[in-house]
Design an enzyme around this catalytic site. Structure first.
Site, mmCIF file in Angstrom:
data_model
loop_
_atom_site.group_PDB
_atom_site.id
_atom_site.type_symbol
_atom_site.label_atom_id
_atom_site.label_comp_id
_atom_site.label_asym_id
_atom_site.label_seq_id
_atom_site.Cartn_x
_atom_site.Cartn_y
_atom_site.Cartn_z
ATOM 1 N N THR A 170 0.856 -1.182 0.000
ATOM 2 C CA THR A 170 0.000 0.000 0.000
ATOM 3 C C THR A 170 0.895 1.236 0.000
ATOM 4 O O THR A 170 1.699 1.429 0.908
ATOM 5 C CB THR A 170 -0.937 0.006 1.217
ATOM 6 O OG1 THR A 170 -1.721 -1.199 1.185
ATOM 7 C CG2 THR A 170 -1.862 1.211 1.175
ATOM 8 N N TYR A 171 0.738 2.041 -1.051
ATOM 9 C CA TYR A 171 1.577 3.233 -1.246
ATOM 10 C C TYR A 171 0.851 4.475 -0.750
ATOM 11 O O TYR A 171 -0.372 4.586 -0.868
ATOM 12 C CB TYR A 171 1.929 3.387 -2.729
ATOM 13 C CG TYR A 171 2.915 2.341 -3.178
ATOM 14 C CD1 TYR A 171 4.279 2.587 -3.143
ATOM 15 C CD2 TYR A 171 2.482 1.093 -3.607
ATOM 16 C CE1 TYR A 171 5.193 1.615 -3.531
ATOM 17 C CE2 TYR A 171 3.387 0.120 -4.008
ATOM 18 C CZ TYR A 171 4.737 0.389 -3.965
ATOM 19 O OH TYR A 171 5.630 -0.574 -4.344
#
Length: 182
Positions: free
Chosen positions: A33-34
């Site tokens: 998850t960025y």
């Protein structure tokens, strides 16, 4: 630490060649998850901040990772700072409380293979993108980077890779930099 990484597009024949020639370390499932910084655009600065959840052999690991800008024009080599975390959901809450926003979650199945001391290969099946192979080495000496890049590129070429990719899976999924494809 500097992560020296060369990535290429793969197909079933490349996957099979790696599986036949190298020793499997393990198969992993990744959820990356960025996050976007509240005051600067990571797309412009070529940086990344992510929380990675990695599952393998019934185990769970999570890491908070910062990746600096790419260090050369050929590979995906960049400084990487990574720390283990026990509760990715709470770390995400901290980032969001500080103004970071979630950009996208990249999901992939990764098979990691041992090549030689300090060098690994990974076979990635990325949801929404397809198959890739990456060769990776770590160093703390920037002067060793060009020779390592050439070694990793030659390794991938010997496996049949003809098309290389510098963009991250996140960049590919977001559709940025289409003109950079080689």
């Amino acid at each position: 630490m500097i992560e020296v990484e060369v990535k290429g597009y793969a197909d079933d024949s490349i996957f099979e060649k790696v599986r036949e020639e190298f020793e499997l370390i393990r198969k992993e499932y990744h959820e990356d998850t960025y996050y976007q910084h509240p005051c600067r655009d990571f797309a412009e600065t070529d940086e990344a901040l992510r929380i990675r959840v990695r599952r393998f052999d019934g185990h769970f690991e999570a890491f908070l990772t910062y990746k600096g800008p790419k260090l050369d024009s050929v590979s995906k080599t960049r400084e990487e700072i990574e720390v283990p975390i026990n509760d990715p959901d709470e770390h995400a809450r901290i980032l969001e409380a500080l103004g970071f926003t979630e950009v996208l979650t990249v999901e992939k199945v990764r098979e990691k293979y041992y090549v030689e001391k300090g060098i690994t290969l990974t076979l990635d099946e990325v949801e929404g993108l397809g198959k890739f192979v990456e060769a990776e080495a770590l160093t703390d000496d920037r002067e060793k980077v060009p020779a390592l890049v050439e070694k990793l590129k030659s390794l991938l070429e010997s496996l049949g890779v003809r098309r290389f990719e510098r963009r991250s899976y996140l960049e590919l999924l977001l559709g940025r930099g289409q003109d950079e494809a080689s």
